[in-house]
Design a protein around this motif. Structure first.
Motif, PDB file in Angstrom:
ATOM      1  N   UNK A  55       3.097  -1.916  -5.683  1.00 53.05           N
ATOM      2  CA  UNK A  55       3.027  -2.862  -4.572  1.00 53.05           C
ATOM      3  C   UNK A  55       1.807  -3.770  -4.736  1.00 53.05           C
ATOM      4  N   UNK A  56       0.668  -3.171  -5.084  1.00 50.38           N
ATOM      5  CA  UNK A  56      -0.556  -3.960  -5.242  1.00 50.38           C
ATOM      6  C   UNK A  56      -0.402  -5.009  -6.341  1.00 50.38           C
ATOM      7  N   UNK A  57       0.189  -4.628  -7.470  1.00 51.25           N
ATOM      8  CA  UNK A  57       0.403  -5.603  -8.556  1.00 51.25           C
ATOM      9  C   UNK A  57       1.273  -6.762  -8.087  1.00 51.25           C
ATOM     10  N   UNK A  58       2.336  -6.452  -7.341  1.00 50.10           N
ATOM     11  CA  UNK A  58       3.229  -7.499  -6.845  1.00 50.10           C
ATOM     12  C   UNK A  58       2.507  -8.422  -5.866  1.00 50.10           C
ATOM     13  N   UNK A  59       1.685  -7.852  -4.995  1.00 47.47           N
ATOM     14  CA  UNK A  59       0.945  -8.670  -4.038  1.00 47.47           C
ATOM     15  C   UNK A  59      -0.069  -9.565  -4.733  1.00 47.47           C
ATOM     16  N   UNK A  60      -0.717  -9.043  -5.770  1.00 46.03           N
ATOM     17  CA  UNK A  60      -1.713  -9.829  -6.484  1.00 46.03           C
ATOM     18  C   UNK A  60      -1.060 -10.978  -7.254  1.00 46.03           C
ATOM     19  N   UNK A  61       0.190 -10.800  -7.654  1.00 45.59           N
ATOM     20  CA  UNK A  61       0.919 -11.900  -8.299  1.00 45.59           C
ATOM     21  C   UNK A  61       1.331 -12.957  -7.278  1.00 45.59           C
ATOM     22  N   UNK A  68      -9.968  -5.419  -5.261  1.00 48.64           N
ATOM     23  CA  UNK A  68     -10.558  -4.480  -4.291  1.00 48.64           C
ATOM     24  C   UNK A  68     -10.075  -4.755  -2.877  1.00 48.64           C
ATOM     25  N   UNK A  69     -10.070  -6.027  -2.480  1.00 50.08           N
ATOM     26  CA  UNK A  69      -9.618  -6.391  -1.135  1.00 50.08           C
ATOM     27  C   UNK A  69      -8.145  -6.050  -0.965  1.00 50.08           C
ATOM     28  N   UNK A  70      -7.344  -6.351  -1.971  1.00 53.76           N
ATOM     29  CA  UNK A  70      -5.911  -6.063  -1.907  1.00 53.76           C
ATOM     30  C   UNK A  70      -5.686  -4.560  -1.745  1.00 53.76           C
ATOM     31  N   UNK A  71      -6.380  -3.762  -2.539  1.00 54.09           N
ATOM     32  CA  UNK A  71      -6.222  -2.312  -2.464  1.00 54.09           C
ATOM     33  C   UNK A  71      -6.621  -1.746  -1.115  1.00 54.09           C
ATOM     34  N   UNK A  72      -7.735  -2.243  -0.559  1.00 53.85           N
ATOM     35  CA  UNK A  72      -8.198  -1.753   0.742  1.00 53.85           C
ATOM     36  C   UNK A  72      -7.224  -2.125   1.856  1.00 53.85           C
ATOM     37  N   UNK A  77      -2.536  -0.884   5.520  1.00 58.20           N
ATOM     38  CA  UNK A  77      -1.165  -1.172   5.942  1.00 58.20           C
ATOM     39  C   UNK A  77      -0.259   0.027   5.713  1.00 58.20           C
ATOM     40  N   UNK A  78      -0.373   0.657   4.549  1.00 58.62           N
ATOM     41  CA  UNK A  78       0.437   1.847   4.267  1.00 58.62           C
ATOM     42  C   UNK A  78       0.144   2.945   5.283  1.00 58.62           C
TER      43      UNK A  78
END
Length: 100
Positions: A55-61, A68-72, A77-78
């Motif tokens: 999910x994080x990879x898709x969001x970063x794309x 770091x911000x995306x992961x946090x 959210x999860x």
């Protein structure tokens, strides 16, 4: 083999798109939820079980966001979606990478 956690939708919800946002209705519980654009992207990804890393990879794309911000924010959210009973986490076995 190693275990990884995958997330998936806990149950089907009625959905209506409003621009890049989503409104969902849990008919059984009588709850309505509004998802912003990012939460909508995550919800769409969870049509099939997937890991937080996927999910994080898709969001970063899709979005201009630091890892770091995306992961946090994804972790928060999860946690929120899990606490509301909208998604579930399950351990699944995946093959280990090749050994040399």
């Amino acid at each position: 083999m190693s275990a990884t956690i995958v997330y998936h939708r806990a149950r089907p919800l009625m959905e209506a798109e409003l621009g890049d946002e989503l409104v969902t209705l849990d008919v059984d519980a009588g709850h309505c939820y509004g998802f912003n654009a990012v939460a909508t992207s995550v919800w769409r990804l969870l049509e099939q079980p997937c890991s937080a890393a996927t999910i994080q990879r898709a969001l970063m794309e899709e979005y201009d966001v630091a890892p770091d911000q995306c992961g946090q924010e994804l972790g928060a959210l999860i946690a929120d979606l899990t606490a509301r009973g909208l998604i579930r986490a399950e351990a699944t076995l995946v093959p280990d990478g090749p050994t040399v």
